[in-house]
Structure formats: C-alpha cells, structure tokens
Motif scaffolding. Sequence first.
Motif, PDB file in Angstrom:
ATOM      1  N   HIS A  94      -0.983   1.603  -2.797  1.00  0.00           N
ATOM      2  CA  HIS A  94      -0.878   0.503  -3.760  1.00  0.00           C
ATOM      3  C   HIS A  94      -1.887   0.692  -4.972  1.00  0.00           C
ATOM      4  O   HIS A  94      -2.928   1.013  -4.821  1.00  0.00           O
ATOM      5  CB  HIS A  94      -1.309  -0.829  -3.137  1.00  0.00           C
TER       6      HIS A  94
ATOM      7  N   GLU B 224      -2.960  -1.122  -7.267  1.00  0.00           N
ATOM      8  CA  GLU B 224      -4.055  -1.922  -7.767  1.00  0.00           C
ATOM      9  C   GLU B 224      -5.367  -1.672  -6.763  1.00  0.00           C
ATOM     10  O   GLU B 224      -6.345  -2.165  -7.108  1.00  0.00           O
ATOM     11  CB  GLU B 224      -3.608  -3.217  -7.446  1.00  0.00           C
TER      12      GLU B 224
ATOM     13  N   SER C  28       2.992 -10.486   2.640  1.00  0.00           N
ATOM     14  CA  SER C  28       2.854 -10.720   1.368  1.00  0.00           C
ATOM     15  C   SER C  28       1.303 -11.440   0.965  1.00  0.00           C
ATOM     16  O   SER C  28       0.876 -10.909   0.107  1.00  0.00           O
ATOM     17  CB  SER C  28       4.114 -11.439   0.505  1.00  0.00           C
ATOM     18  N   LEU C  29       1.173 -12.598   1.471  1.00  0.00           N
ATOM     19  CA  LEU C  29       0.004 -13.271   1.392  1.00  0.00           C
ATOM     20  C   LEU C  29      -1.206 -12.415   1.739  1.00  0.00           C
ATOM     21  O   LEU C  29      -2.201 -12.178   1.213  1.00  0.00           O
ATOM     22  CB  LEU C  29      -0.051 -14.482   2.018  1.00  0.00           C
TER      23      LEU C  29
ATOM     24  N   GLU D 116      -1.550  -9.000   2.076  1.00  0.00           N
ATOM     25  CA  GLU D 116      -1.590  -7.921   1.246  1.00  0.00           C
ATOM     26  C   GLU D 116      -2.448  -8.386   0.092  1.00  0.00           C
ATOM     27  O   GLU D 116      -3.371  -7.591  -0.577  1.00  0.00           O
ATOM     28  CB  GLU D 116      -0.414  -7.342   0.747  1.00  0.00           C
ATOM     29  N   ARG D 117      -2.054  -9.466  -0.370  1.00  0.00           N
ATOM     30  CA  ARG D 117      -2.955 -10.040  -1.507  1.00  0.00           C
ATOM     31  C   ARG D 117      -4.284 -10.121  -1.632  1.00  0.00           C
ATOM     32  O   ARG D 117      -5.265  -9.633  -2.141  1.00  0.00           O
ATOM     33  CB  ARG D 117      -2.257 -11.199  -2.196  1.00  0.00           C
ATOM     34  N   ASP D 118      -4.711 -10.686  -0.466  1.00  0.00           N
ATOM     35  CA  ASP D 118      -6.026 -10.899   0.069  1.00  0.00           C
ATOM     36  C   ASP D 118      -6.715  -9.548   0.346  1.00  0.00           C
ATOM     37  O   ASP D 118      -7.803  -9.360  -0.055  1.00  0.00           O
ATOM     38  CB  ASP D 118      -6.201 -11.861   1.182  1.00  0.00           C
TER      39      ASP D 118
ATOM     40  N   ILE E 283      -5.999  -6.638  -0.886  1.00  0.00           N
ATOM     41  CA  ILE E 283      -6.198  -5.753  -2.155  1.00  0.00           C
ATOM     42  C   ILE E 283      -7.463  -6.353  -2.862  1.00  0.00           C
ATOM     43  O   ILE E 283      -8.294  -5.586  -3.201  1.00  0.00           O
ATOM     44  CB  ILE E 283      -4.995  -5.905  -3.110  1.00  0.00           C
ATOM     45  N   LYS E 284      -7.570  -7.794  -3.024  1.00  0.00           N
ATOM     46  CA  LYS E 284      -8.790  -8.441  -3.324  1.00  0.00           C
ATOM     47  C   LYS E 284     -10.178  -7.619  -2.501  1.00  0.00           C
ATOM     48  O   LYS E 284     -11.315  -7.382  -3.293  1.00  0.00           O
ATOM     49  CB  LYS E 284      -8.886  -9.812  -3.383  1.00  0.00           C
TER      50      LYS E 284
END
Length: 251
Positions: free
Chosen positions: A21, A23, A169-170, A172-174, A176-177
């Motif tokens: 990813h 990001e 999806s949720l 993965e967002r966390d 990545i942060k």
Amino acid sequence: MSVLAPVRRDRIITELPQCFHKEAALHSRSSFHPQVTGACQEQRTGTVGFKISKIIVVGDLSVGKTCLINRFCKDTFDKNYKATIGVDFEMERFEVLGVPFSLQLWDTAGQERFKCIASTYYRGAQGEVPGLTAQGPWLADALKENDPSNVILFLVGSKKDLSPPAQYSLMERDAIKVAKEMQAEYWAVSSLTGENVREFFFRVASLTFESSVLAELEKSSARKIGDVVRIHSTDSDLYLTAQRRKSKCCL
C-alpha cells in the motif's frame, strides 16, 4: 568451497517487488536504487553476498508469527502447531540482481514468560516484523537492542482471511495509520491461503539487500575519502619538512 546452500529457482529476485500500500510504504520507487543496480552490475557489492542479515518476527502469542514463517519457508500451514518456546529460526537464500543474499528469519515466542529469552536474540537485526496486534512492548524491546536508524520495520496483519471485506477495510485504515506512526511498511497477508506471503518476504529481502548494498557503498566511499585525506596530509608533512630543511640551509 561455499558452505551455504544453493539458491532455489523460486528465490531469485530480478526486480524490486512493489509495496502493498503506497500510503504506508518505506518508499514507493518502482525499481531498485540506481546506485544499487550499478553496483550489482559492476560487482561492487563488497561483502554483502557473504553476510547473513537477521530478521526478527515479534508479537504477542497467537498472532501468527510461526505460521507466517512456515508458509514462506516450507509452504505449509498447521492450525494445530505448538507455541514457540524461546526462539527458533529459518535460513533463506536469495539471489538479488545476481548477488547471493541470505536472510535469517527469527521466530520469537509470544508468551510473556519467554520475553527475556527472546530479547537476547534481538541484537543485530536489520529488519523487524511486528504483528498488527502487538506492535507495542515487543517492538520497543527489540529496538532497545538496535540502532533504530539501521532497522527496517514492517507491520503485518497476518490473518487477512478471517476478516470480512467490510471489516477488513476499516482495519486496514487503522493499520495504515499505525504504520505511518511507526514509520513502518504495512502488509496484510494470510498464512492459511498464502495470500501475499511470498510477495511480503520478497519485499523484505529486497529492501534489506538494498539497504545493505547502500551501506557497503557508503563505507567504501568513506574509506576512499579517508585515504585521500591521509595522502594529502602526508604530502603536506613532506612539503613542510622540506621547507624547514631548506630554511635551515639558507640560514
């Protein structure tokens, strides 16, 4: 005669594997660093091909450390495996841009009672792979034994197959942060299905190799600069000595 095992055909890396990813990546270049490519073509990689780079996998109990390593090294998955006692390791041989390169993959125990034992093996690591649910104390202990500037970090979610698409999806967002905060590269893999496992370890091997070659080139450059400085200093000393002798003669 070499005592190292030959490189398997499926461990040959000719191009830089891409990040999972963009990001949360250590860098998003599509190819190896130009200096690394040039050094490999000109066979100027120094001792990189003879060294063994140490990768440690840390995390809590049951995050999937052993299964991750076994899936890559042995292409097996055992859901009934026994928890690691202390530490264990696997050796993997690669060929990167025509140069042999070895990784020692250390599997550390996740139980708290083995923490002090595992920590003794952290020193000298070039890459560290914390599990997604346990990037805190285990990673901190590992970094205490190494210079953080010389360590490449990867944050791995190792049970991708267990998460429904919406939930993943949720997560993965966390993730990545968290990876950004850690300055780590994020990957999601499945040891059960093998999804992204090979790609992940190829990425680890490639970035570790790239870092090792750049460090070797920097050392080589420093030695050359040091030699020039010493030569110039010697020339100056000789010149000054000659001047003093000449002055004495004139007197």
